[in-house]
Design a protein around this motif. Structure first.
Motif, PDB file in Angstrom:
ATOM      1  N   SER A   1      94.670  61.895  59.797  1.00 24.76           N
ATOM      2  CA  SER A   1      93.219  62.592  59.894  1.00 24.76           C
ATOM      3  C   SER A   1      92.647  62.152  58.318  1.00 24.76           C
ATOM      4  O   SER A   1      93.520  62.222  56.873  1.00 24.76           O
ATOM      5  N   GLY A   2      91.134  62.023  58.232  1.00 31.75           N
ATOM      6  CA  GLY A   2      90.674  62.148  57.043  1.00 31.75           C
ATOM      7  C   GLY A   2      91.391  63.996  56.730  1.00 31.75           C
ATOM      8  O   GLY A   2      91.633  63.975  55.319  1.00 31.75           O
ATOM      9  N   THR A   3      90.472  64.705  57.674  1.00 22.48           N
ATOM     10  CA  THR A   3      91.242  65.625  56.722  1.00 22.48           C
ATOM     11  C   THR A   3      92.833  66.138  56.397  1.00 22.48           C
ATOM     12  O   THR A   3      92.683  67.699  55.648  1.00 22.48           O
ATOM     13  N   SER A   4      93.762  65.611  57.248  1.00 21.20           N
ATOM     14  CA  SER A   4      95.009  66.135  56.895  1.00 21.20           C
ATOM     15  C   SER A   4      94.787  65.437  55.266  1.00 21.20           C
ATOM     16  O   SER A   4      95.602  65.990  54.657  1.00 21.20           O
ATOM     17  N   VAL A   5      93.666  64.322  55.072  1.00 23.05           N
ATOM     18  CA  VAL A   5      93.978  63.294  53.863  1.00 23.05           C
ATOM     19  C   VAL A   5      93.824  64.588  52.804  1.00 23.05           C
ATOM     20  O   VAL A   5      94.309  64.625  51.241  1.00 23.05           O
ATOM     21  N   VAL A   6      93.135  64.627  53.203  1.00 17.59           N
ATOM     22  CA  VAL A   6      91.988  65.546  52.121  1.00 17.59           C
ATOM     23  C   VAL A   6      92.740  67.084  52.007  1.00 17.59           C
ATOM     24  O   VAL A   6      92.622  66.668  50.420  1.00 17.59           O
TER      25      VAL A   6
ATOM     26  N   ILE B   1      92.749  56.508  45.129  1.00 21.73           N
ATOM     27  CA  ILE B   1      92.568  56.110  46.262  1.00 21.73           C
ATOM     28  C   ILE B   1      93.736  55.828  47.520  1.00 21.73           C
ATOM     29  O   ILE B   1      93.378  55.309  47.987  1.00 21.73           O
ATOM     30  N   ASP B   2      94.309  54.434  46.036  1.00 16.61           N
ATOM     31  CA  ASP B   2      95.539  53.847  46.792  1.00 16.61           C
ATOM     32  C   ASP B   2      96.433  54.764  47.332  1.00 16.61           C
ATOM     33  O   ASP B   2      96.495  54.434  48.754  1.00 16.61           O
ATOM     34  N   ILE B   3      96.583  55.698  47.640  1.00 18.99           N
ATOM     35  CA  ILE B   3      97.372  57.123  47.979  1.00 18.99           C
ATOM     36  C   ILE B   3      96.767  56.770  49.556  1.00 18.99           C
ATOM     37  O   ILE B   3      97.240  57.507  50.630  1.00 18.99           O
ATOM     38  N   ALA B   4      95.567  57.445  49.374  1.00 16.70           N
ATOM     39  CA  ALA B   4      94.841  57.951  50.463  1.00 16.70           C
ATOM     40  C   ALA B   4      94.278  57.034  51.456  1.00 16.70           C
ATOM     41  O   ALA B   4      94.582  56.966  52.640  1.00 16.70           O
ATOM     42  N   ALA B   5      94.442  55.288  50.830  1.00 18.80           N
ATOM     43  CA  ALA B   5      94.357  54.539  51.457  1.00 18.80           C
ATOM     44  C   ALA B   5      95.771  54.390  52.817  1.00 18.80           C
ATOM     45  O   ALA B   5      95.308  54.128  53.800  1.00 18.80           O
ATOM     46  N   GLY B   6      96.569  54.444  51.863  1.00 15.66           N
ATOM     47  CA  GLY B   6      97.511  54.167  52.678  1.00 15.66           C
ATOM     48  C   GLY B   6      97.429  55.026  53.535  1.00 15.66           C
ATOM     49  O   GLY B   6      98.825  55.584  54.821  1.00 15.66           O
ATOM     50  N   MET B   7      97.802  56.969  53.345  1.00 16.29           N
ATOM     51  CA  MET B   7      97.975  57.532  54.244  1.00 16.29           C
ATOM     52  C   MET B   7      97.160  57.081  55.888  1.00 16.29           C
ATOM     53  O   MET B   7      96.833  57.495  56.842  1.00 16.29           O
ATOM     54  N   LEU B   8      96.069  56.685  55.443  1.00 10.70           N
ATOM     55  CA  LEU B   8      94.636  56.568  56.398  1.00 10.70           C
ATOM     56  C   LEU B   8      95.124  55.152  57.475  1.00 10.70           C
ATOM     57  O   LEU B   8      95.376  55.108  58.458  1.00 10.70           O
TER      58      LEU B   8
ATOM     59  N   GLN C   1      86.264  66.924  45.387  1.00 11.30           N
ATOM     60  CA  GLN C   1      86.504  65.615  44.858  1.00 11.30           C
ATOM     61  C   GLN C   1      87.803  64.777  45.987  1.00 11.30           C
ATOM     62  O   GLN C   1      87.648  63.549  45.998  1.00 11.30           O
ATOM     63  N   SER C   2      88.284  65.573  46.730  1.00  8.96           N
ATOM     64  CA  SER C   2      89.450  64.609  47.302  1.00  8.96           C
ATOM     65  C   SER C   2      88.568  64.284  48.656  1.00  8.96           C
ATOM     66  O   SER C   2      88.743  62.562  49.022  1.00  8.96           O
ATOM     67  N   GLN C   3      87.607  65.001  48.415  1.00  7.96           N
ATOM     68  CA  GLN C   3      86.338  64.283  50.151  1.00  7.96           C
ATOM     69  C   GLN C   3      86.228  63.100  49.168  1.00  7.96           C
ATOM     70  O   GLN C   3      85.621  61.503  50.673  1.00  7.96           O
ATOM     71  N   ARG C   4      85.608  62.921  48.222  1.00 13.62           N
ATOM     72  CA  ARG C   4      85.021  61.435  47.169  1.00 13.62           C
ATOM     73  C   ARG C   4      86.242  60.192  47.528  1.00 13.62           C
ATOM     74  O   ARG C   4      85.545  59.448  47.600  1.00 13.62           O
ATOM     75  N   ILE C   5      87.336  60.769  47.280  1.00 13.84           N
ATOM     76  CA  ILE C   5      88.457  59.607  46.938  1.00 13.84           C
ATOM     77  C   ILE C   5      88.427  58.903  48.535  1.00 13.84           C
ATOM     78  O   ILE C   5      88.742  58.513  49.044  1.00 13.84           O
TER      79      ILE C   5
ATOM     80  N   GLU D   1      98.493  68.381  46.511  1.00 12.03           N
ATOM     81  CA  GLU D   1      99.733  67.427  45.937  1.00 12.03           C
ATOM     82  C   GLU D   1      98.925  66.789  44.414  1.00 12.03           C
ATOM     83  O   GLU D   1      99.959  67.029  43.227  1.00 12.03           O
ATOM     84  N   GLU D   2      97.756  66.595  44.295  1.00 13.74           N
ATOM     85  CA  GLU D   2      96.740  66.177  42.778  1.00 13.74           C
ATOM     86  C   GLU D   2      96.446  67.465  42.375  1.00 13.74           C
ATOM     87  O   GLU D   2      96.110  66.845  40.863  1.00 13.74           O
ATOM     88  N   GLY D   3      96.089  68.470  43.000  1.00 16.65           N
ATOM     89  CA  GLY D   3      96.012  69.615  42.328  1.00 16.65           C
ATOM     90  C   GLY D   3      94.190  68.876  41.865  1.00 16.65           C
ATOM     91  O   GLY D   3      93.468  69.779  41.042  1.00 16.65           O
TER      92      GLY D   3
END
Length: 95
Positions: free
Chosen positions: A25-30, A13-20, A43-47, A36-38
Motif C-alpha cells: 500500500s502507499g501508506t506502507s511504502v511511505v 523512486i525506483d524502490i517505491a515503484a517496485g514496492m507498489l 518527502q516520502s509522499q512526494r516520492i 529506511e531512507e531517513g
C-alpha cells in the motif's frame, strides 16, 4: 538535512515503484521510505506520487489496455481465493 542528488531521488523512486508494483500500500511504502531512507513522511509522499506516475507511464508505454489489466487482476484474485480456501484460511479470502 541535505537535498538528495538526482541519482538518489531516482533510486528512491525506483524502490517505491517496485514496492507498489508488488502490492504494498502507499501508506506502507511511505512508512518504509521514512524509516529506511531517513526522510520525512512528506518527502516520502512526494516520492510515492512520482513512483505512481512512473508506473502509469510504464503501463502506457507497453500499451496495456484496461480490459487486459482487469482480466489479469480477476485471474489473480480468483487464484488467491482458491489458495486461501484450499489452506482453510477463510479470513484471508474475505480480506
Amino acid at each position: 538535512m541535505n537535498r538528495a542528488c538526482k541519482a538518489e531521488l531516482t533510486r528512491r523512486i525506483d524502490i517505491a515503484a517496485g514496492m507498489l508494483a508488488k502490492g504494498h500500500s502507499g501508506t506502507s511504502v511511505v512508512t518504509f521510505m521514512s524509516e529506511e531512507e531517513g526522510i520525512s513522511r512528506r518527502q516520502s509522499q512526494r516520492i510515492i506520487s512520482k513512483a505512481y506516475q512512473q508506473l502509469v507511464n510504464d503501463l502506457e508505454e507497453i500499451g496495456l489496455d484496461r480490459k487486459e489489466m482487469v482480466s489479469q487482476l480477476i485471474v489473480n484474485l480468483q487464484s488467491g481465493i482458491q489458495k486461501s480456501l484450499a489452506l482453510g484460511h477463510i479470513s484471508a479470502m474475505v480480506g
